[in-house]
Design an enzyme around this catalytic site. Structure first.
Site, mmCIF file in Angstrom:
data_model
loop_
_atom_site.group_PDB
_atom_site.id
_atom_site.type_symbol
_atom_site.label_atom_id
_atom_site.label_comp_id
_atom_site.label_asym_id
_atom_site.label_seq_id
_atom_site.Cartn_x
_atom_site.Cartn_y
_atom_site.Cartn_z
ATOM 1 C CB SER A 16 -33.137 -19.566 -53.381
ATOM 2 O OG SER A 16 -34.383 -20.252 -53.389
ATOM 3 C CE1 TYR A 47 -29.897 -17.928 -54.684
ATOM 4 C CE2 TYR A 47 -29.317 -20.245 -54.499
ATOM 5 C CZ TYR A 47 -29.163 -18.946 -54.073
ATOM 6 O OH TYR A 47 -28.289 -18.660 -53.058
ATOM 7 N N GLY A 48 -34.235 -19.754 -59.435
ATOM 8 C CA GLY A 48 -34.699 -20.432 -60.652
ATOM 9 C C GLY A 48 -34.862 -19.518 -61.862
ATOM 10 C CG ASN A 79 -34.576 -29.877 -56.801
ATOM 11 O OD1 ASN A 79 -34.414 -31.037 -57.109
ATOM 12 N ND2 ASN A 79 -35.322 -29.519 -55.767
ATOM 13 C CB CYS A 189 -38.877 -26.556 -56.906
ATOM 14 S SG CYS A 189 -38.702 -25.013 -55.984
ATOM 15 C CB THR A 190 -36.699 -27.654 -51.632
ATOM 16 O OG1 THR A 190 -36.068 -26.385 -51.896
ATOM 17 C CG2 THR A 190 -35.738 -28.774 -51.986
HETATM 18 N N1 DGL Z 1 -36.107 -24.200 -53.733
HETATM 19 C C1 DGL Z 1 -35.280 -24.169 -54.851
HETATM 20 C C2 DGL Z 1 -35.213 -25.427 -55.644
HETATM 21 O O1 DGL Z 1 -35.350 -26.488 -55.111
HETATM 22 C C3 DGL Z 1 -35.146 -22.979 -55.719
HETATM 23 C C4 DGL Z 1 -36.197 -22.037 -55.855
HETATM 24 C C5 DGL Z 1 -35.774 -20.773 -56.507
HETATM 25 O O2 DGL Z 1 -35.175 -19.956 -55.830
HETATM 26 O O3 DGL Z 1 -36.075 -20.604 -57.686
HETATM 27 O O4 DGL Z 1 -34.974 -25.391 -56.838
#
Ligand code: DGL
Length: 283
Positions: A16, A47-48, A79, A189-190
């Site tokens: 994201s 995205y979360g 994720n 979460c990355t």
């Molecule tokens: N970096 C993303 C993950 O690993 C998502 C973060 C997001 O946009 O909420 O879930």
């Protein structure tokens, strides 16, 4: 390079926003000859906080974009996007190898001594079938305590990596996991690996921190080898980062997130934009 300036056959990586760069840097380290195109969908971050349907539709758009430009494998360095769309994308593109992400519950369950594992991730990640199946497969004999890391993705995207506000937010999110007796902390979460030093400062003496990025890069290498898709040349790979957000901001963030030179080959940042549900490169 093709006429549009992207490599002709590459590993496609997406997230994201800038979080997936924590996975990209492992791929670049472990697979230095590979060309990589990264897409950060900053127009839609985080995205979360979105519904699974919405994240699935963004993920499909991003994957179509990467495949149209020559991706040979897709790494979902997110994720939340994996939770919402990994099964769906594998069905939709059965010929495409996908590497998805899931919180590293398996190694955490193997290593815990207290029998309690903490997982911090976004809400979307905990909602998908992927997480439920993970618990069924690997967490029968341990207790898994989950925490939604509200506000942390936004902090990383804003570059607030070492501010007192971010530290306070982290302390608030980590306290319930410490209280529950978790001795393993899974970063689900990355974006969170970019807060790792702060996290270790807060819970480092009672919890081991697990970032799945090195395992995801190893899995990418295995998939390339299995499919006979490895780069057939010994030069350093080219890297193009595309963002649906602001190119200058993304480039500045990259410099902050990657303080040491990780790259040997060329690296550039490009703009991409959504138009009527499709993603296109800005020339
Ligand atoms: N970096 C993303 C993950 O690993 C998502 C973060 C997001 O946009 O909420 O879930």
């Amino acid at each position: 390079m093709t006429h549009c300036g992207l490599p002709s056959r590459f590993i496609g990586v997406f997230d994201s926003g800038v979080g997936g760069v924590s996975v990209w840097r492992e791929i670049a380290r472990q697979l230095p000859h590979e060309d990589v195109v990264y897409l950060g969908d900053q127009a839609h971050v985080p995205y979360g906080l979105r519904s699974l349907d919405e994240v699935r539709s963004f993920s499909e758009g991003v994957v179509r974009f990467l495949l149209d430009h020559g991706a040979k494998v897709i790494v979902i360095a997110c994720n939340a996007a994996s939770a919402a769309s990994l099964y769906y994308l594998r069905n939709l593109f059965p010929e495409v190898p996908f590497v998805g992400m899931e919180p590293a519950v398996k190694p955490a369950a193997e290593r815990t001594r207290t029998g309690v594992v903490g997982v911090i991730a976004t809400r979307t990640t905990f909602q998908g079938k992927l997480f439920a199946s993970l618990l069924q497969r690997y967490a029968r004999d341990v207790r898994v305590v989950t925490e939604v890391g509200s506000g942390l993705v936004e902090a990383v995207e804003a570059g607030a990596l070492d501010t007192p506000e971010t530290e306070e937010l982290l302390r608030k999110h980590l306290a319930p996991l410490v209280e529950a007796g978790a001795d393993q902390l899974v970063l689900g979460c990355t974006h969170y690996p970019f807060l790792r030093s702060m996290i270790e400062r807060i819970v480092g003496d009672c919890m081991a921190v697990i970032d799945p990025a090195p395992a995801v890069a190893r899995q990418t290498a295995c998939v390339l080898a299995r499919e006979g898709l490895e780069a057939g040349y010994p030069r350093a790979g080219d890297h193009v980062f595309c963002t649906t957000g602001d190119v200058a901001d993304f480039a500045a963030m990259l410099e902050r997130l990657l303080p040491q030179p990780v790259l040997q080959g060329n690296c550039e940042v490009r703009a991409a934009r959504w138009r009527e549900g499709r993603l296109e490169l800005v020339e």
